[in-house]
Design a protein around this motif. Structure first.
Motif, PDB file in Angstrom:
ATOM      1  N   HIS A 264       0.828  -1.200   0.000  1.00 30.42           N
ATOM      2  CA  HIS A 264       0.000   0.000   0.000  1.00 30.42           C
ATOM      3  C   HIS A 264       0.864   1.252   0.000  1.00 30.42           C
ATOM      4  O   HIS A 264       0.570   2.231  -0.691  1.00 30.42           O
ATOM      5  N   GLY A 265       1.967   1.230   0.766  1.00 30.62           N
ATOM      6  CA  GLY A 265       2.881   2.361   0.759  1.00 30.62           C
ATOM      7  C   GLY A 265       3.508   2.570  -0.598  1.00 30.62           C
ATOM      8  O   GLY A 265       3.701   3.711  -1.045  1.00 30.62           O
ATOM      9  N   PHE A 266       3.843   1.465  -1.284  1.00 30.88           N
ATOM     10  CA  PHE A 266       4.389   1.584  -2.635  1.00 30.88           C
ATOM     11  C   PHE A 266       3.401   2.293  -3.563  1.00 30.88           C
ATOM     12  O   PHE A 266       3.783   3.142  -4.381  1.00 30.88           O
ATOM     13  N   LEU A 267       2.127   1.935  -3.447  1.00 28.08           N
ATOM     14  CA  LEU A 267       1.119   2.551  -4.318  1.00 28.08           C
ATOM     15  C   LEU A 267       0.966   4.042  -4.029  1.00 28.08           C
ATOM     16  O   LEU A 267       0.881   4.860  -4.957  1.00 28.08           O
ATOM     17  N   CYS A 268       0.940   4.413  -2.745  1.00 28.07           N
ATOM     18  CA  CYS A 268       0.825   5.831  -2.389  1.00 28.07           C
ATOM     19  C   CYS A 268       2.045   6.608  -2.862  1.00 28.07           C
ATOM     20  O   CYS A 268       1.920   7.719  -3.401  1.00 28.07           O
ATOM     21  N   GLY A 269       3.225   6.046  -2.674  1.00 28.08           N
ATOM     22  CA  GLY A 269       4.436   6.718  -3.123  1.00 28.08           C
ATOM     23  C   GLY A 269       4.497   6.843  -4.629  1.00 28.08           C
ATOM     24  O   GLY A 269       4.924   7.873  -5.167  1.00 28.08           O
TER      25      GLY A 269
END
Length: 450
Positions: A264-269
């Motif tokens: 999820h952090g990868f997607l937000c970044g």
């Protein structure tokens, strides 16, 4: 001697505070009074009969408990937390302008994506250890992450640069940004927002100066950003440990949720990198870049404000006994906070456009709309994640990415002559935001006081 007189004295105190005979039966079984003991020693049919007799004999006495602390609503102090969250975008703009694109865009995109993912993973693992009251384990974990972040970034980016033939200085820039993001995450976890903002000051001030003036050299920006990175690392010293400490094993469910938070952090970044680097590339004027970046950073502070307001309001509404009324009022509260945040975000973007007067082309104004749309998506995302539904948030981002990608492929096939990055990003964010709205109603209306 009656049955009540033969029971242990402490069970009378328990019976005075339970709310139901079945709850009292559970306490009796825990204390060793099973069905066999109830029959053999007390002459009752089973433990439930003992509980009923005790329930009828002992009056209910409300117990004095300490009330839970009241959640405060959002205020101006939350702006600082949002600024820390949005800092990487501002630093990316400054580097992009000052370095003259000698640093490959994909390197910066990887840095913010990798850094955001590791930061979210770090936060989840830290809160998990806090729930176990393992502060030493948390400090050891933070130390391990801070050591692993630059090492993994150097290894991955270094290998990719060696293959692509890009300049090696990009590796240092990417490593610095990633390390700063994880370091600032540690400070935010420990409520050191002021310290994180102070560490951010050198990089942000010089980055803004580089956006406003061509006289600021890329070397100065790189040094200023490096100062922010080093300052953040030094500030984390009280909250990390490099000593080996055995951390209890994580359950399978915890490992699964850890992977979800990382992805999820990868997607937000990645979303931030696309808007900052992809869409921002169409803005050529330095003042326009400031007008794009500063509203986005400021809007994240407003986001934190409205999120805290929503959670405080939802906690107060939990005194309601009617589920339908609770759901309706919680949803209205969520919509009010969302609309206030959206209005603030687009108002900041519009004010920046008017004050700078730097937008010579319609496409540049469209970047402001896309930046505002990203802010709205982030607000919906962080609300769902705060309610424990990172899975729904992740799927919303995936749907948005797939929609934007398919739109870009279709536009290429049709030979559309336009800024495909800007158009596909706008379409993807619209699909992502729509999905957020569609899936948000159930978890929001079932909001609990975590």
């Amino acid at each position: 001697m009656t049955l009540i007189d033969r029971l242990p004295a402490d069970l009378r105190e328990v019976a005075a505070n339970v709310l139901d005979p079945k709850e009292l039966a559970a306490h009796l079984e825990v204390s060793g009074i099973s069905n066999r003991v109830a029959r053999d020693e007390y002459g009752a049919v089973d433990v439930f009969e003992v509980a009923r007799v005790l329930w009828d004999d002992v009056p209910f006495v409300p117990a004095d408990v300490e009330p839970e602390p009241v959640r405060r609503a959002g205020d101006v102090s939350d702006l600082g937390r949002g600024l820390v969250y949005g800092a990487p975008g501002l630093l990316l703009y400054g580097l992009q302008r000052a370095m003259g694109w000698t640093v490959a865009a994909w390197l910066l995109a990887f840095a913010v994506t990798w850094g955001w993912g590791v930061s979210q993973l770090t936060a989840y693992l830290a809160y998990t250890l806090r729930s176990r009251h393992d502060r030493d384990g948390e400090r050891a974990l933070m130390g391990a992450v801070l050591v692993a972040t630059p090492i993994t970034t150097l290894a991955i980016v270094g290998a990719l640069v060696a293959v692509s033939g890009d300049e090696f200085v990009g590796v240092l820039v990417a490593t610095g940004l990633t390390t700063y993001m994880v370091g600032s995450a540690v400070l935010v976890l420990n409520e050191r927002i002021g310290m994180a903002a102070l560490c951010l000051a050198p990089g942000s001030v010089v980055s803004i100066a580089a956006l406003l003036s061509d006289r600021v050299r890329g070397t100065a920006v790189a040094i200023a950003v490096s100062t922010s990175v080093v300052g953040a690392m030094v500030a984390t010293v009280p909250f990390v440990s490099l000593r080996l400490h055995r951390v209890g094993a994580f359950a399978r469910g915890e490992l699964t949720r850890s992977a979800l938070h990382l992805f999820h952090g990868f997607l937000c970044g990645a979303a931030l990198a696309v808007v900052v680097l992809g869409c921002g590339a169409s803005v050529t004027d330095g003042d326009a870049l400031v007008a794009v970046s500063v509203p986005l950073v400021l809007s994240l502070g407003v986001m934190e404000w409205q999120l805290r307001t929503f959670r405080a309001g939802a906690a107060r509404l939990q005194t309601l006994t009617d589920v339908a009324e609770y759901s309706a009022r919680t949803w209205r509260l969520f919509m009010r906070c969302q609309l206030q945040y959206a209005a603030a975000t687009f108002a900041l973007c519009l004010a920046a456009a008017v004050l700078t007067g730097a937008f010579a082309h319609p496409g540049e104004l469209a970047v402001l709309a896309v930046a505002g749309g990203l802010g709205v998506a982030y607000h919906l995302d962080v609300t769902l994640v705060s309610l424990g539904r990172v899975d729904l948030a992740m799927w919303a981002w995936c749907i948005g990415a797939a929609t934007g990608g398919l739109f870009a492929l279709q536009a290429i096939a049709l030979g559309v002559e336009a800024n495909l990055v800007l158009l596909s990003t706008a379409v993807g964010l619209a699909a992502c935001t729509f999905t957020f709205w569609r899936v948000a109603s159930t978890p929001v209306c079932a909001a609990v006081n975590h």
